[in-house]
Write a protein that holds these residues in place. Structure first.
Motif, mmCIF file in Angstrom:
data_model
loop_
_atom_site.group_PDB
_atom_site.id
_atom_site.type_symbol
_atom_site.label_atom_id
_atom_site.label_comp_id
_atom_site.label_asym_id
_atom_site.label_seq_id
_atom_site.Cartn_x
_atom_site.Cartn_y
_atom_site.Cartn_z
ATOM 1 N N ALA A 96 0.828 -1.208 0.000
ATOM 2 C CA ALA A 96 0.000 0.000 0.000
ATOM 3 C C ALA A 96 0.864 1.260 0.000
ATOM 4 N N ALA A 97 1.944 1.233 0.775
ATOM 5 C CA ALA A 97 2.849 2.382 0.827
ATOM 6 C C ALA A 97 3.547 2.583 -0.516
ATOM 7 N N ILE A 101 3.325 5.944 -2.834
ATOM 8 C CA ILE A 101 4.524 6.737 -3.135
ATOM 9 C C ILE A 101 4.863 6.685 -4.632
ATOM 10 N N ARG A 102 4.930 5.502 -5.179
ATOM 11 C CA ARG A 102 5.346 5.330 -6.574
ATOM 12 C C ARG A 102 4.198 5.514 -7.548
ATOM 13 N N GLY A 206 16.877 -2.155 -10.336
ATOM 14 C CA GLY A 206 15.627 -2.231 -9.576
ATOM 15 C C GLY A 206 14.432 -2.618 -10.413
ATOM 16 N N GLY A 207 14.689 -3.254 -11.543
ATOM 17 C CA GLY A 207 13.603 -3.682 -12.406
ATOM 18 C C GLY A 207 12.864 -2.542 -13.082
ATOM 19 N N GLY A 208 13.340 -1.320 -12.864
ATOM 20 C CA GLY A 208 12.663 -0.176 -13.452
ATOM 21 C C GLY A 208 11.375 0.201 -12.755
ATOM 22 N N ILE A 209 11.090 -0.418 -11.616
ATOM 23 C CA ILE A 209 9.821 -0.140 -10.950
ATOM 24 C C ILE A 209 9.940 0.977 -9.916
ATOM 25 N N ILE A 285 -3.245 -3.932 -10.007
ATOM 26 C CA ILE A 285 -3.230 -2.472 -9.872
ATOM 27 C C ILE A 285 -1.832 -1.889 -9.923
ATOM 28 N N GLY A 286 -0.817 -2.706 -9.741
ATOM 29 C CA GLY A 286 0.544 -2.179 -9.657
ATOM 30 C C GLY A 286 1.140 -1.764 -10.987
ATOM 31 N N MET A 287 0.749 -2.426 -12.088
ATOM 32 C CA MET A 287 1.363 -2.143 -13.387
ATOM 33 C C MET A 287 0.310 -2.124 -14.481
ATOM 34 N N GLU A 288 0.289 -1.064 -15.209
ATOM 35 C CA GLU A 288 -0.647 -0.931 -16.322
ATOM 36 C C GLU A 288 -0.321 -1.962 -17.413
ATOM 37 N N GLY A 289 -1.356 -2.646 -17.886
ATOM 38 C CA GLY A 289 -1.191 -3.589 -18.983
ATOM 39 C C GLY A 289 -0.725 -4.964 -18.586
ATOM 40 N N ALA A 290 -0.339 -5.169 -17.311
ATOM 41 C CA ALA A 290 0.207 -6.465 -16.903
ATOM 42 C C ALA A 290 -0.868 -7.549 -16.879
ATOM 43 N N PHE A 291 -2.080 -7.194 -16.463
ATOM 44 C CA PHE A 291 -3.134 -8.209 -16.347
ATOM 45 C C PHE A 291 -3.507 -8.799 -17.702
ATOM 46 N N ASP A 292 -3.363 -8.025 -18.759
ATOM 47 C CA ASP A 292 -3.732 -8.516 -20.087
ATOM 48 C C ASP A 292 -2.959 -9.777 -20.471
#
Length: 323
Positions: A96-97, A101-102, A206-209, A285-292
């Motif tokens: 959640a944090a 933040i990111r 850092g994986g770019g995240i 919710i963490g990454m756009e397009g990942a669920f697809d």
């Protein structure tokens, strides 16, 4: 009331106090003696069980005292439960944090509208078979450890009993398709999850995240996904072996082995839940397009180039060659 009666009353009260003290003191002394005798007995046993003789075929029923059982129960209800509970709480708080933040990791150049196939139907089937089973297994397993404390006061004893009974049945039977799903994923993806030098660079960045505009190269699976893969494979192996030992008791081990299997199952289960929480977060919710990727099997080409550039290049090259 004359003086004689007053003296009688005071004498009776004093006698009652003396009798009460006299009855309490021996009881306390007896309890202390019993505790001392029990401690001395356990010390003399030094881990060896006390067993008698039985006439029935089940020799285990002759065991009267097994000192390791007390240590096992204290470990399971103490550090395993408390540390495991805090691990799950801190995992949720950390995710959640990180989101606050990111923010959500978006495709830097926007969606192109063009897609490429990331996962075939059989790959998605194996993933969702495993995922659905794990969610139910995880919830029913956590209910065993934390249900009486957290869920019972909320839903009441009748609903909790029904929920726990259903959870026990589902926990036993869904273990089989869960293991099948993990096996299928291991067979299909193990070649893509061998660590290499590219993973070192991915980790360094850092994986770019953590920073916008950073997109380290990666193949079909990056270092983070490889970590998830091996955590699932190894963790599922530990869960399956320990779980089937518990499901079919005393077929392959004794009571000490059963207790060890219970500890392994509890620890591996809690760690797996924490790992999968992170996996679910980044895939939704963490990454756009990942669920697809697992939703439709198709991902946007810009997403692929930013997060799996080496894989996207290979797929594009093969596609051009087929034309």
């Amino acid at each position: 009331m004359n003086l004689f009666n007053m003296r009688n009353i005071w004498a009776a009260l004093a006698l009652g106090v003396l009798l009460s003290v006299g009855s309490i003191a021996p009881a306390a002394a007896q309890q202390a003696t019993q505790q001392a005798d029990e401690a001395a007995l356990l010390q003399q046993l030094k881990g060896a069980p006390v067993a008698g003789r039985v006439s029935i075929p089940d020799a285990k029923s002759g065991v009267l005292i097994q000192p390791q059982g007390r240590e096992w129960r204290q470990t399971l209800e103490g550090p395993v439960k408390s540390v495991g509970g805090w691990l799950l709480v801190l995992t949720v708080v950390a995710l959640a944090a990180f989101l606050a933040i990111r923010g959500r990791i978006k495709v830097e150049h926007g969606m192109s509208g063009r897609t490429i196939e990331r996962f075939k139907g059989v790959e998605r089937f194996a993933h969702w078979l495993t995922a659905i089973c794990f969610v139910i297994l995880g919830i029913s397993g956590l209910n065993i450890s934390f249900g009486k404390t957290l869920l019972l006061p909320v839903i009441g004893p009748e609903a909790f009993t029904a929920f726990s009974a259903f959870g026990k049945l589902s926990h036993n039977f869904l273990s089989f398709p869960f293991v099948l799903g993990v096996f299928l994923m291991a067979v299909m993806w193990i070649a893509h999850n061998i660590p290499n030098a590219i993973d070192v660079e991915w980790i360094k960045q850092g994986g770019g995240i953590f920073k916008k505009g950073v997109h380290p190269p990666a193949g079909k699976f990056n270092a983070g996904q490889k970590l998830i893969f091996w955590s699932v494979v190894i963790g599922s192996l530990a869960l399956a072996v320990s779980g089937y030992i518990l499901m079919f008791p005393f077929y392959v081990t004794d009571i000490a082995g059963m207790q060890l299997a219970q500890l392994v199952h509890a620890i591996a289960g809690i760690v797996m839940v924490a790992v999968i929480l992170g996996h679910i977060y980044i895939g939704t919710i963490g990454m756009e397009g990942a669920f697809d990727a697992m939703g439709t099997g198709q991902v946007d080409t810009n997403w692929a180039k930013e997060h799996h550039s080496l894989w996207a290049r290979d797929v594009t090259t093969r596609g051009a060659g087929d034309d």
